[in-house]
Write an enzyme that holds these catalytic residues in place. Structure first.
Site, PDB file in Angstrom:
ATOM      1  N   HIS A  37       0.844  -1.202   0.000  1.00 43.21           N
ATOM      2  CA  HIS A  37       0.000   0.000   0.000  1.00 43.21           C
ATOM      3  C   HIS A  37       0.879   1.251   0.000  1.00 43.21           C
ATOM      4  O   HIS A  37       0.575   2.228  -0.678  1.00 43.21           O
ATOM      5  CB  HIS A  37      -0.877   0.037   1.253  1.00 43.21           C
ATOM      6  CG  HIS A  37      -1.788  -1.142   1.434  1.00 43.21           C
ATOM      7  ND1 HIS A  37      -1.564  -2.102   2.389  1.00 43.21           N
ATOM      8  CD2 HIS A  37      -2.914  -1.515   0.794  1.00 43.21           C
ATOM      9  CE1 HIS A  37      -2.522  -3.007   2.338  1.00 43.21           C
ATOM     10  NE2 HIS A  37      -3.360  -2.690   1.369  1.00 43.21           N
ATOM     11  N   LYS A 149      -0.516  -6.418  -7.874  1.00 38.61           N
ATOM     12  CA  LYS A 149      -0.749  -7.616  -7.046  1.00 38.61           C
ATOM     13  C   LYS A 149      -2.143  -8.187  -7.315  1.00 38.61           C
ATOM     14  O   LYS A 149      -2.330  -9.395  -7.411  1.00 38.61           O
ATOM     15  CB  LYS A 149      -0.591  -7.222  -5.571  1.00 38.61           C
ATOM     16  CG  LYS A 149      -1.303  -8.089  -4.571  1.00 38.61           C
ATOM     17  CD  LYS A 149      -0.383  -9.126  -4.022  1.00 38.61           C
ATOM     18  CE  LYS A 149      -1.086 -10.195  -3.225  1.00 38.61           C
ATOM     19  NZ  LYS A 149      -2.134  -9.749  -2.347  1.00 38.61           N
TER      20      LYS A 149
HETATM   21  P1  AMP Z   1      -6.227  -4.114  -0.323  1.00 39.82           P
HETATM   22  O1  AMP Z   1      -6.097  -3.311   0.923  1.00 39.82           O
HETATM   23  O2  AMP Z   1      -5.706  -5.509  -0.210  1.00 39.82           O
HETATM   24  O3  AMP Z   1      -7.606  -4.023  -0.933  1.00 39.82           O
HETATM   25  O4  AMP Z   1      -5.259  -3.430  -1.377  1.00 39.82           O
HETATM   26  C1  AMP Z   1      -5.374  -2.068  -1.703  1.00 39.82           C
HETATM   27  C2  AMP Z   1      -4.507  -1.761  -2.896  1.00 39.82           C
HETATM   28  O5  AMP Z   1      -3.147  -2.064  -2.588  1.00 39.82           O
HETATM   29  C3  AMP Z   1      -4.860  -2.606  -4.135  1.00 39.82           C
HETATM   30  O6  AMP Z   1      -4.782  -1.808  -5.290  1.00 39.82           O
HETATM   31  C4  AMP Z   1      -3.798  -3.670  -4.125  1.00 39.82           C
HETATM   32  O7  AMP Z   1      -3.518  -4.194  -5.402  1.00 39.82           O
HETATM   33  C5  AMP Z   1      -2.611  -2.899  -3.585  1.00 39.82           C
HETATM   34  N1  AMP Z   1      -1.644  -3.845  -2.999  1.00 39.82           N
HETATM   35  C6  AMP Z   1      -1.861  -4.757  -2.033  1.00 39.82           C
HETATM   36  N2  AMP Z   1      -0.751  -5.502  -1.807  1.00 39.82           N
HETATM   37  C7  AMP Z   1       0.188  -5.040  -2.671  1.00 39.82           C
HETATM   38  C8  AMP Z   1       1.548  -5.402  -2.945  1.00 39.82           C
HETATM   39  N3  AMP Z   1       2.159  -6.392  -2.292  1.00 39.82           N
HETATM   40  N4  AMP Z   1       2.201  -4.710  -3.897  1.00 39.82           N
HETATM   41  C9  AMP Z   1       1.587  -3.702  -4.588  1.00 39.82           C
HETATM   42  N5  AMP Z   1       0.317  -3.328  -4.383  1.00 39.82           N
HETATM   43  C10 AMP Z   1      -0.376  -3.980  -3.440  1.00 39.82           C
END
Ligand code: AMP
Length: 279
Positions: A37, A149
């Protein structure tokens, strides 16, 4: 840094920024933030005058029996992290603020959402598209940042923005990994020590797939079957899917092409993890 719990507060702040001619970047998240994030927030910080991070565990994108209740939450830690990265506002609504009584409007998509994660999580992308659309309407960002991701999610949102003529730029950001290769994820906290070690099989499979493509392999089915065979050697792993798809339509392909996405979802014990690489 401001923490807003209501849509009205966000709108008031954004209106002021827009009247000053400032650009706004939005980073939608479900919180329990990590460096994945963080990379999105840092990129948004570089490219916009103001940065909004939404922290909302969106009930609509969880199916029955999924981990909505147990999903990790820590707003205090998230706020400190966002502040340290220079975010200007966290939008942290309660579900009732986002979904008022009688709510019955949805953003639904076909084709792209009917493959990969859409097969095992049939209501997931309707929830994602609906909440992201609502966030875009509330924050009115110039740019929004999403991680590679969740590659299918990124493709779905790009398609939605094009199909529905939404006036903003979608910025995709590379996967951030732990030192040993495991893609960073809020769900990694569910893993026991033994499972954490077993989870390495996902990034190992991704590496194997990438190496095969680099070595000139053109048969996508062979790449998928070699990756699957590697994962199946890990006793704690159970494959949901390993697939090679067209990078734009998410439809399965047999021959390597560009853009192509090779994506996998694997249960390590009860925890479902995803990873991928793009060509
Ligand atoms: P989430 O909180 O899991 O819904 O993720 C929020 C955003 O962060 C989404 O756009 C995900 O793709 C991105 N994200 C989560 N984990 C990663 C990671 N390891 N590398 C890059 N982006 C990430």
């Amino acid at each position: 840094m401001q923490i807003a719990k209501t849509i009205k507060e966000v709108r008031t702040q954004v209106k002021t920024w827009k009247s000053e001619g400032l650009t706004v970047g939005l980073v939608p998240t479900m919180g329990y933030l990590h460096e994945g994030h963080g990379s999105l927030i840092t990129r948004a910080r570089k490219e916009n005058d103001r940065v909004v991070v939404s922290v909302f565990v969106n009930p609509m994108q969880f199916g029955p029996g999924e981990d909505l209740e147990s999903y990790p939450r820590d707003l205090e830690k998230d706020s400190a992290y966002c502040e340290s990265l220079g975010a200007d506002l966290i939008f942290h609504p309660e579900p009732e603020e986002m979904y008022t009584a009688g709510f019955c409007s949805y953003v639904d998509m076909s084709v792209l959402t009917e493959e990969l994660c859409g097969l095992s999580r049939p209501v997931h992308f309707r929830g994602v598209c609906t909440v992201v659309n609502k966030l875009f309407n509330i924050v009115q960002p110039n740019r929004a940042y999403f991680g590679q991701k969740d590659a299918q999610q990124l493709a779905v949102i790009r398609r939605m923005v094009e199909d529905l003529n939404m006036d903003l730029e979608i910025v995709g950001c590379p996967i951030v990994r732990e030192e040993d290769g495991l893609a960073k994820s809020s769900r990694n906290t569910y893993l026991s020590d033994e499972e954490r070690a077993a989870a390495l099989v996902l990034s190992k499979a991704v590496k194997l797939g990438e190496e095969l493509v680099k070595a000139g392999e053109r048969d996508a089915k062979k790449i998928v079957s070699e990756m699957s065979a590697l994962i199946q050697k890990e006793p704690l792993a159970r494959i949901d899917y390993v697939k090679a798809v067209d990078g734009l339509t998410m439809q399965q392909i047999d021959t390597v092409k560009s853009p192509m996405l090779v994506a996998l979802a694997v249960f390590i014990g009860k925890t479902r993890l995803i990873d991928n690489f793009a060509v």
